[in-house]
Design a protein around this motif. Structure first.
Motif, short mmCIF file in Angstrom:
data_model
loop_
_atom_site.label_atom_id
_atom_site.label_comp_id
_atom_site.label_asym_id
_atom_site.label_seq_id
_atom_site.Cartn_x
_atom_site.Cartn_y
_atom_site.Cartn_z
N SER A 1 98.07 -100.83 103.94
CA SER A 1 99.43 -101.18 103.50
C SER A 1 99.44 -101.85 102.13
O SER A 1 100.46 -101.86 101.45
N ALA A 2 98.29 -102.44 101.72
CA ALA A 2 98.23 -103.08 100.40
C ALA A 2 96.94 -102.68 99.71
O ALA A 2 96.01 -103.46 99.61
N PRO A 3 96.87 -101.44 99.21
CA PRO A 3 95.63 -100.97 98.58
C PRO A 3 95.26 -101.79 97.36
O PRO A 3 96.13 -102.30 96.66
N VAL A 4 93.98 -101.92 97.11
CA VAL A 4 93.50 -102.73 96.00
C VAL A 4 92.99 -101.82 94.89
O VAL A 4 92.44 -100.75 95.14
N MET B 1 90.62 -104.71 107.96
CA MET B 1 90.71 -104.00 106.69
C MET B 1 91.24 -104.92 105.60
O MET B 1 90.78 -104.88 104.45
N SER B 2 92.20 -105.77 105.94
CA SER B 2 92.73 -106.73 104.96
C SER B 2 91.67 -107.73 104.52
O SER B 2 91.60 -108.09 103.34
N ILE B 3 90.83 -108.17 105.46
CA ILE B 3 89.76 -109.10 105.11
C ILE B 3 88.77 -108.43 104.15
O ILE B 3 88.33 -109.03 103.17
N LEU B 4 88.43 -107.17 104.44
CA LEU B 4 87.51 -106.44 103.56
C LEU B 4 88.08 -106.35 102.14
O LEU B 4 87.40 -106.69 101.16
N ILE B 5 89.32 -105.92 102.02
CA ILE B 5 89.94 -105.76 100.70
C ILE B 5 90.08 -107.12 100.02
O ILE B 5 89.79 -107.28 98.83
N SER B 6 90.52 -108.14 100.77
CA SER B 6 90.69 -109.47 100.19
C SER B 6 89.37 -110.06 99.74
O SER B 6 89.32 -110.82 98.77
N LEU C 1 89.93 -115.09 104.51
CA LEU C 1 90.40 -115.36 105.86
C LEU C 1 91.78 -116.00 105.83
O LEU C 1 92.67 -115.62 106.59
N THR C 2 91.96 -116.99 104.95
CA THR C 2 93.28 -117.62 104.81
C THR C 2 94.31 -116.61 104.33
O THR C 2 95.42 -116.52 104.88
N GLU C 3 93.95 -115.83 103.30
CA GLU C 3 94.92 -114.87 102.74
C GLU C 3 95.36 -113.85 103.78
O GLU C 3 96.52 -113.43 103.81
N THR C 4 94.44 -113.45 104.64
CA THR C 4 94.75 -112.41 105.63
C THR C 4 95.40 -112.98 106.89
O THR C 4 96.41 -112.45 107.37
#
Length: 473
Positions: free
Chosen positions: A50-53, A205-210, A218-221
């Motif tokens: 949902s939020a590609p980097v 997946m969000s943790i990986l990208i972040s 971890l906080t961001e996700t």
């Protein structure tokens, strides 16, 4: 119902940040698997997220492969190898509780039934039955073979428990570690609260990208759920240092190096584009097949905007009581390419070795009896499916933009680049540079973290590097 992993987090209420997560082996294995994932797979998964980097120039490399005509490639398989690269540790990752690449088809392996039983040299292929001939006897590869998989855990022991900090350090759950962590963060016990969290594939997946763009993934996700930023350290490249142990003192002759012709702007002091042969583009395309841990290994000072290199260092410092074996530790610290994905490039990365043992494939040579040569169990990819000579047909010439958009040599494409940069033809200067192992490794890192790779390597390179050989045009 989607698989979930339940975690317990300790949060600092004042800063609204995760101090650490307490986890069993299931989540630890998922995190460690990040180091084994090829960059091309991360680009593909990021597009579906949902939020590609934007990962430096890697997205442009991936798109360049998508757009290149298959007639430029050695085979149809080469395009698939770059866009859907195999993970050499796939057999260890296939039973993770959370599979971020859950839509991917599992890799299939085929061998010649006669040679698997009797020949001293054994071959396999990834491709469909009756299309690939055995490298030993010439008959078709009819027999499907599978990996031996330990379903209990992937990399850490089944009952392992560790604390995972916000910047992905893995630390022992002992009192000394916790006191040190609180002290370093300036956190007081009375400002903390416990949270129970359920995470699924989307969160992983969000943790990986972040982890590629943030020191607090971890906080961001899990708490803030902010949009993922762009991975770029355009003005901070000189803080990035390649680990000298990975470069070594190898001396390359001029014939061993890759020659590249740069077209630079005299007034702007930038590389507009390069003209190069298939050897340089093979190197660039090969970046997509590299496991993320190989990139993290090159960074020695923690200066990446993200913290994936922190995860890599944590494995290096992790006590042996937590990991399943030295073999598993080596897979994470020095991840390799899947067999058949390596070509003669200056990067120095090796292919994983597969063994055919007890009618199954394995990567662990320690399972072979000490009184039997491991070579007798080694199984290799069939030669004609190997990328040893590169992915592209040669000889060929290409235009490579500063941000690593690649096209077959084209004056129209080159002029369009100059127009976008607002650089007149009279401002162009030609330079010829040679690229060896040190430059190739630095280019890999720069391509990962910024969107002007050629300029940062050849124009704004650190002072200790030698000046490129220059030819006035």
């Amino acid at each position: 119902m989607e698989n979930m992993i339940r975690l317990k987090a300790l949060v600092d209420k004042w800063s609204d940040k995760i101090i650490f997560i307490e986890s069993s082996n299931a989540f630890i294995d998922v995190l460690l698997s990040f180091l084994t994932i090829p960059l091309g797979t991360i680009i593909k998964l990021g597009r579906e997220h949902s939020a590609p980097v934007e990962i430096g120039c890697m997205n442009n490399l991936y798109s360049s492969v998508e757009e290149i005509d298959v007639s430029e490639l050695r085979s149809d398989a080469c395009k698939e190898m770059l866009l859907l690269p195999h993970n050499a540790a796939e057999s260890h990752c296939k039973n993770l509780v959370l599979q971020i690449d859950h839509n991917a088809k599992p890799t299939r392996y085929f061998g010649c039934s006669y040679c698997l039983k009797s020949a001293t040299r054994k071959f396999f292929t990834y491709y469909p039955v009756n299309t690939s001939a055995c490298g030993a006897c010439g008959f078709y590869t009819h027999e499907e073979i599978t990996f031996s998989v330990d379903v209990a855990s992937a990399f850490v022991k089944e009952r392992a428990r560790l604390l995972i900090t916000d910047d992905l350090q893995l630390i022992s759950p002992c009192c000394t570690s916790i006191v040190s962590l609180f002290t370093n963060l300036g956190v007081y016990r009375n400002s903390t609260e416990e949270l129970n969290l359920n995470i699924g594939v989307d969160e992983v997946m969000s943790i990986l990208i972040s982890s590629l763009v943030s020191k607090t993934p971890l906080t961001e996700t899990l708490l803030k759920r902010k949009p993922v930023a762009k991975l770029s350290i355009e003005n901070n490249y000189q803080a990035i240092h390649i680990d000298p142990q990975t470069v070594g003192e190898t001396v390359l002759t001029e014939e061993d190096n890759i020659s590249i012709k740069l077209m630079t702007s005299k007034s702007k002091n930038i590389v507009c584009y390069a003209e190069a042969g298939e050897d340089f583009v093979n190197l660039l395309f090969s970046f997509l097949t590299l496991p993320l841990g190989f990139v993290a290994k090159q960074i020695q000072d923690g200066s990446l905007k993200g913290c994936i290199d922190q995860l890599h260092r944590s494995v290096q410092n992790l006590d042996a009581q937590y990991l399943k074996s030295n073999h598993h530790k080596e897979m994470l610290l020095n991840p390799k390419l899947a067999p058949g994905f390596c070509y003669n490039s200056p990067l120095g990365i090796e292919e994983a070795t597969y063994y055919y043992l007890n009618s199954r494939l394995t990567t662990d040579s320690s399972l072979i009896s000490s009184d039997t040569p491991s070579e007798s169990f080694k199984i290799e990819p069939i030669d004609n499916n190997s990328s040893a000579r590169g992915f592209l047909k040669g000889p060929a010439s290409f235009t490579v933009a500063d941000n690593l958009v690649i096209r077959p040599i084209s004056a129209i494409f080159q002029l369009s680049i100059l127009d976008k940069l607002n650089v007149p033809l009279t401002d162009i200067e030609k330079r010829v540079v040679l690229m060896g192992k040190k430059e190739a490794l630095r280019l890999l890192v720069v391509s990962f973290v910024c969107d002007s790779a050629l300029t940062n390597i050849f124009i704004r390179e650190p002072k200790q590097n030698k000046s490129p050989k220059q030819e006035q045009g």
